[in-house]
Design a protein around this motif. Structure first.
Motif, PDB file in Angstrom:
ATOM      1  N   ASN A   1      43.114   4.210  49.675  1.00  0.00           N
ATOM      2  CA  ASN A   1      42.847   5.347  48.787  1.00  0.00           C
ATOM      3  C   ASN A   1      43.689   5.165  47.544  1.00  0.00           C
ATOM      4  OD1 ASN A   1      41.146   7.136  50.472  1.00  0.00           O
ATOM      5  ND2 ASN A   1      42.927   7.058  51.815  1.00  0.00           N
ATOM      6  N   GLU A   2      43.033   5.183  46.393  1.00  0.00           N
ATOM      7  CA  GLU A   2      43.744   5.005  45.133  1.00  0.00           C
ATOM      8  C   GLU A   2      43.172   5.988  44.124  1.00  0.00           C
ATOM      9  OE1 GLU A   2      43.642   1.304  42.398  1.00  0.00           O
ATOM     10  OE2 GLU A   2      44.827   0.748  44.157  1.00  0.00           O
TER      11      GLU A   2
ATOM     12  N   ASP B   1      35.012  -6.092  44.865  1.00  0.00           N
ATOM     13  CA  ASP B   1      35.410  -5.535  43.569  1.00  0.00           C
ATOM     14  C   ASP B   1      36.749  -6.074  43.085  1.00  0.00           C
ATOM     15  OD1 ASP B   1      33.099  -3.890  43.437  1.00  0.00           O
ATOM     16  OD2 ASP B   1      34.051  -2.474  44.812  1.00  0.00           O
TER      17      ASP B   1
ATOM     18  N   LYS C   1      36.737  -3.645  48.439  1.00  0.00           N
ATOM     19  CA  LYS C   1      35.439  -3.098  48.046  1.00  0.00           C
ATOM     20  C   LYS C   1      35.631  -1.596  47.955  1.00  0.00           C
ATOM     21  CE  LYS C   1      31.098  -3.940  47.189  1.00  0.00           C
ATOM     22  NZ  LYS C   1      30.821  -4.721  45.975  1.00  0.00           N
ATOM     23  N   TRP C   2      35.261  -1.024  46.803  1.00  0.00           N
ATOM     24  CA  TRP C   2      35.395   0.423  46.592  1.00  0.00           C
ATOM     25  C   TRP C   2      34.071   1.107  46.914  1.00  0.00           C
ATOM     26  CZ3 TRP C   2      40.130   1.902  46.397  1.00  0.00           C
ATOM     27  CH2 TRP C   2      41.104   1.084  45.807  1.00  0.00           C
ATOM     28  N   LEU C   3      34.189   2.294  47.498  1.00  0.00           N
ATOM     29  CA  LEU C   3      32.998   3.113  47.745  1.00  0.00           C
ATOM     30  C   LEU C   3      32.442   3.571  46.416  1.00  0.00           C
ATOM     31  CD1 LEU C   3      33.980   5.396  50.747  1.00  0.00           C
ATOM     32  CD2 LEU C   3      31.825   4.192  50.516  1.00  0.00           C
ATOM     33  N   ARG C   4      31.148   3.501  46.268  1.00  0.00           N
ATOM     34  CA  ARG C   4      30.503   3.997  45.048  1.00  0.00           C
ATOM     35  C   ARG C   4      30.308   5.499  45.212  1.00  0.00           C
ATOM     36  NH1 ARG C   4      31.220  -0.350  43.644  1.00  0.00           N
ATOM     37  NH2 ARG C   4      30.222  -2.287  44.198  1.00  0.00           N
ATOM     38  N   ASP C   5      30.573   6.237  44.167  1.00  0.00           N
ATOM     39  CA  ASP C   5      30.327   7.679  44.202  1.00  0.00           C
ATOM     40  C   ASP C   5      28.833   7.896  44.124  1.00  0.00           C
ATOM     41  OD1 ASP C   5      29.981  10.415  43.667  1.00  0.00           O
ATOM     42  OD2 ASP C   5      31.980  10.516  42.774  1.00  0.00           O
TER      43      ASP C   5
ATOM     44  N   GLU D   1      41.143   8.570  42.724  1.00  0.00           N
ATOM     45  CA  GLU D   1      39.915   9.206  43.219  1.00  0.00           C
ATOM     46  C   GLU D   1      39.057   8.241  44.028  1.00  0.00           C
ATOM     47  OE1 GLU D   1      39.015  12.585  42.585  1.00  0.00           O
ATOM     48  OE2 GLU D   1      41.126  12.592  42.040  1.00  0.00           O
ATOM     49  N   LYS D   2      39.549   7.003  44.219  1.00  0.00           N
ATOM     50  CA  LYS D   2      38.730   5.975  44.867  1.00  0.00           C
ATOM     51  C   LYS D   2      39.143   5.778  46.321  1.00  0.00           C
ATOM     52  CE  LYS D   2      39.615   2.585  41.958  1.00  0.00           C
ATOM     53  NZ  LYS D   2      39.539   1.324  41.229  1.00  0.00           N
ATOM     54  N   ARG D   3      38.114   5.487  47.138  1.00  0.00           N
ATOM     55  CA  ARG D   3      38.352   5.101  48.526  1.00  0.00           C
ATOM     56  C   ARG D   3      37.651   3.775  48.752  1.00  0.00           C
ATOM     57  NH1 ARG D   3      36.913   8.252  53.073  1.00  0.00           N
ATOM     58  NH2 ARG D   3      34.823   8.135  52.227  1.00  0.00           N
ATOM     59  N   GLY D   4      38.236   2.953  49.599  1.00  0.00           N
ATOM     60  CA  GLY D   4      37.601   1.671  49.850  1.00  0.00           C
ATOM     61  C   GLY D   4      38.165   0.985  51.067  1.00  0.00           C
TER      62      GLY D   4
END
Length: 138
Positions: free
Chosen positions: A65-66, A112, A130-134, A68-71
Motif C-alpha cells: 500500500n502506497e 509496473d 503491479k498496481w491495482l487499477r482504479d 492511494e495505491k494498492r498492489g
C-alpha cells in the motif's frame, strides 16, 4: 491472508507452485483476470530464471500500500552466479539458455515497477510491483 508468503524454488514443480500462489494472492487483492495473467507470467519467468541459472532461490509475495495505491510486490531472490551483463540480459531476444529470451524485458513490460540488483558470485534480487487499477478511471 498473512502479510508475506513465499515459495522456495528447488525444482520445476516449484515454478508451478509459485505461479499458483501468486495468482491466488493477486485474485484476493482484487486484480482482474488480465492483470492476474500478467503477474502469473512474470512470476513464471522469474522462477524459471532462478531454477535455470541459480539452481535454487525463493519467490516472495507481499501486498503493498502506497499513498492511494494498492498492489502486489513480487521478489525473486537467489544466491547464484549473478547476472554478468545486465544490459545484455535486458535486451529483447537475448537468452543464454536457448529459450525465447522474453525473460527479464518481458517481466519489466508486464509489471509496473522493476528493480534488479545483482552481484557476481553472490546472487540476484529482482523486485517487481503491479498496481491495482482504479476501476473508476479505467
Amino acid at each position: 491472508m498473512e502479510n508475506q508468503s513465499s515459495v522456495k524454488i528447488l525444482s520445476e514443480w516449484d515454478i508451478v507452485a509459485a505461479r499458483q500462489l501468486g495468482r491466488n494472492i493477486a485474485k484476493e487483492l482484487g486484480f482482474g483476470t488480465v492483470d492476474q495473467a500478467r503477474i502469473t507470467t512474470a512470476i513464471s519467468e522469474l522462477a524459471r530464471n532462478i531454477y535455470l541459472y541459480a539452481g535454487q532461490g525463493e519467490i516472495q509475495f507481499e501486498p503493498v500500500n502506497e499513498f492511494e495505491k494498492r498492489g502486489l510486490k513480487v521478489t525473486a531472490v537467489d544466491h547464484g552466479p549473478g547476472i554478468q551483463d545486465i544490459r545484455r540480459a535486458m535486451e529483447d531476444g537475448f537468452s543464454t539458455s536457448g529459450g525465447l529470451g522474453a525473460g527479464l524485458p518481458g517481466v519489466k513490460r508486464l509489471m509496473d515497477e522493476f528493480d534488479l540488483i545483482t552481484s557476481l558470485g553472490e546472487g540476484t534480487t529482482i523486485q517487481v510491483v503491479k498496481w491495482l487499477r482504479d476501476r473508476r478511471f479505467g
